[in-house]
Design an enzyme around this catalytic site. Structure first.
Site, PDB file in Angstrom:
ATOM      1  N   ASP A  36      -1.681   6.716   7.225  1.00  0.00           N
ATOM      2  CA  ASP A  36      -1.306   7.829   6.347  1.00  0.00           C
ATOM      3  C   ASP A  36      -2.351   8.944   6.361  1.00  0.00           C
ATOM      4  OD1 ASP A  36       1.086   6.837   5.568  1.00  0.00           O
ATOM      5  OD2 ASP A  36       0.536   6.358   3.508  1.00  0.00           O
ATOM      6  N   ASP A  84       0.281  -4.613  -5.467  1.00  0.00           N
ATOM      7  CA  ASP A  84       0.092  -6.006  -5.083  1.00  0.00           C
ATOM      8  C   ASP A  84       0.378  -6.953  -6.249  1.00  0.00           C
ATOM      9  OD1 ASP A  84      -2.070  -5.081  -6.524  1.00  0.00           O
ATOM     10  OD2 ASP A  84      -3.504  -5.322  -4.890  1.00  0.00           O
TER      11      ASP A  84
END
Length: 530
Positions: free
Chosen positions: A134, A287
């Site tokens: 990214d 997460d």
């Protein structure tokens, strides 16, 4: 021009008035009816939260101790058989594994992370490496792409994937990566952040647990810090994280087969990830979000403390503050979003739901931050001015000492630094408490994401970086002053009970030390990379 006579008149009206006497009179009038009751209520709430945190620490410590002494290690309570090469079946005996390496402008570590992923010991036709870049720096993007091409020329099945935007940050990149056909064909997916370097046998040690135990959805490894000796701040972080892995993760895995996924150095069963709804970007702890949703679907998790993956700790205060904001704000915000889903869930037993809501979220992610700041940095110092509110010694001395000793057990080599660790953690509680409230009430910075700065090769050799660096940016001095004031507030209240009339001299002495430690950069600053 008319404002000047008015100002002069106001100043003249105050002449002859003893302002200090007026303030004292106002304080005397407000003290009994307002300050004392409010401080008493605040103290009671803090003491209750302190007991909650203490009992949680004792429980986790007992569970971890019992597992180590009387029961088999967590990993040995599940089936495990290493994969053996079969001449007849060939590599088809090995499941297809996807390895994802998300990164963002990782100039210092991209070669290390890509190299470690490509050197994993697994049949070359049964593993797919996916670099999710990214990066916004075109130079870095070019370097990462060239690195991927270099490994591809060596016969490694590696894919370089980029996006047009950073929507969802890391969660968005991981989610986008799973949309490719080759990713959907994989049975398991291993995830490593850009500064993580797994050993070559990582997959051979973790995949067999998932392959032979169908109820397992995740296998999490432990972190090993390559730069823990770089400065005092990294030593403090090591103490906190060692306790997290050795006690919190171990006790959760052993008792409830649940813990918060650490976002890296873990392997997911693709079926568990998909059933849980995949990656979501509604919080900055994607997460943990995935882990909670997966456990609500009935999947179990396994933590393997014997498998360690090298990584890097933040070595400057600014990077550490941003990281702690994300780690404190995200769980609080996730708790707000998921508490009703957990309560209404039908697939998880009541005992496990209570553990997730009370122990995992409320006590560790909310109470721990708030009570540390409010009790030791606000309430106790305030009682110096309000002696009518007595604080029991068990709440100001005994419980904190026991909690500190339980935390210090995780890192025996740093036991002599425990006093500094107490000060550092209590001062950092200011930032964590602020971030916790931001997450609970979803204010402006709730989704703030700043990538933690990394330094790559320099982290491996602490001798290359001075332990004390006195070069400090002007923009950081405000935060150093903030830390020093927090240290002073903590010490001034806590030592009141032990040293009586001599406490004022100790205040001045320790305050000077606090300014020297924080102001010199000894807590962790390093020169910028060149």
């Amino acid at each position: 021009m008319e404002s000047f006579p008015t100002l002069a008149y106001v100043l003249e009206s105050f002449s002859g008035i003893d302002i200090a006497a007026q303030i004292k009179a106002i304080w005397t009038q407000l003290k009994a009816p307002i300050v004392v009751p409010f401080l008493t209520i605040s103290l009671t709430i803090c003491l209750v939260m302190s007991i909650m945190l203490f009992l949680e620490k004792v429980y986790m410590g007992l569970v971890s101790g019992y597992i180590k002494v009387f029961r088999k290690p967590t990993g040995k309570r599940y089936k495990y058989e290493p994969f053996i090469d079969d001449i007849e079946l060939g590599n088809s005996a090995y499941p297809l594994v996807l390895v994802q390496v998300p990164m963002f402008n990782e100039r210092e570590v991209y070669q290390l992370s890509i190299g470690a992923a490509c050197e994993l010991s697994w049949p070359s036709d049964r593993i797919v490496i996916q670099v999710l870049d990214d990066s916004t720096d075109p130079v870095v993007k070019g370097l990462v792409e060239m690195e991927c091409q270099k490994w591809a020329s060596k016969g490694i099945n590696i894919h370089y994937q980029v996006r047009n935007n950073r929507k969802g940050y890391k969660a968005g990149a991981l989610k986008e990566g799973l949309k490719h056909q080759y990713a959907n064909e994989c049975e398991y997916v291993a995830i490593f952040d850009a500064d993580f370097q797994p050993e070559s046998d990582f997959l051979r040690q973790t995949i067999p647990y998932l392959h032979l135990n169908r109820e397992l959805g995740l296998v999490q490894a432990r972190w090993k810090f390559v730069n823990s000796d770089e400065c005092l701040m990294t030593r403090m972080q090591e103490m906190s994280l060692d306790y997290h892995f050795k006690v919190e993760q171990e006790s959760g895995s052993s008792s409830y087969a649940f813990f918060g996924f650490n976002g890296t150095a873990g392997v997911w069963r693709m079926a568990a990830l998909n059933e849980a709804g995949g990656w979501q970007d509604r919080t900055t702890v994607e997460d943990m979000d995935l882990a909670v949703r997966a456990t609500l679907k009935g999947w179990k998790f396994l933590y393997l403390g014997s498998i360690k993956v090298k990584n890097e700790l933040p070595s400057n205060f600014k990077a550490y503050r941003y990281q702690q904001h994300r780690w404190s704000c995200g769980p609080a915000n996730l708790f707000r979003k998921m508490v009703l889903d957990i309560i209404r869930n039908k697939r998880v037993p009541l005992r496990k739901k209570l553990y997730v809501i009370y122990s995992f979220f409320f006590v560790r992610k909310v109470v721990a931050h708030i009570v540390t700041f409010m009790l030791y940095c606000v309430v106790i110092p305030t009682t110096i001015l309000v002696p009518e509110v007595p604080i029991p010694k068990w709440g100001s001395v005994y419980i904190p000492v026991l909690i500190t000793l339980m935390n210090a057990v995780g890192t025996p080599r740093s036991f002599h630094l425990v006093v500094i660790w107490i000060l550092f953690e209590n001062v950092m509680s200011l930032h964590r408490t602020k971030a916790t409230f931001i997450g609970l009430f979803e204010t402006n910075r709730v989704n703030e994401w700043v990538v933690t700065e990394k330094h790559g090769d320099a982290s491996k050799d602490s001798s290359k970086v001075p332990l004390i660096n006195r070069r400090f940016k002007i923009s950081e001095r405000f935060h150093i002053l903030e830390l020093s004031v927090g240290v002073f507030l903590l010490i001034s209240g806590s030592l009141d009970f032990a040293f009586g009339q001599y406490r004022y001299y100790i205040y001045i002495y320790l305050q000077a030390i606090a300014f020297l430690i924080m102001g010199s950069g000894y807590v962790g600053t390093r020169p910028p990379n060149t």
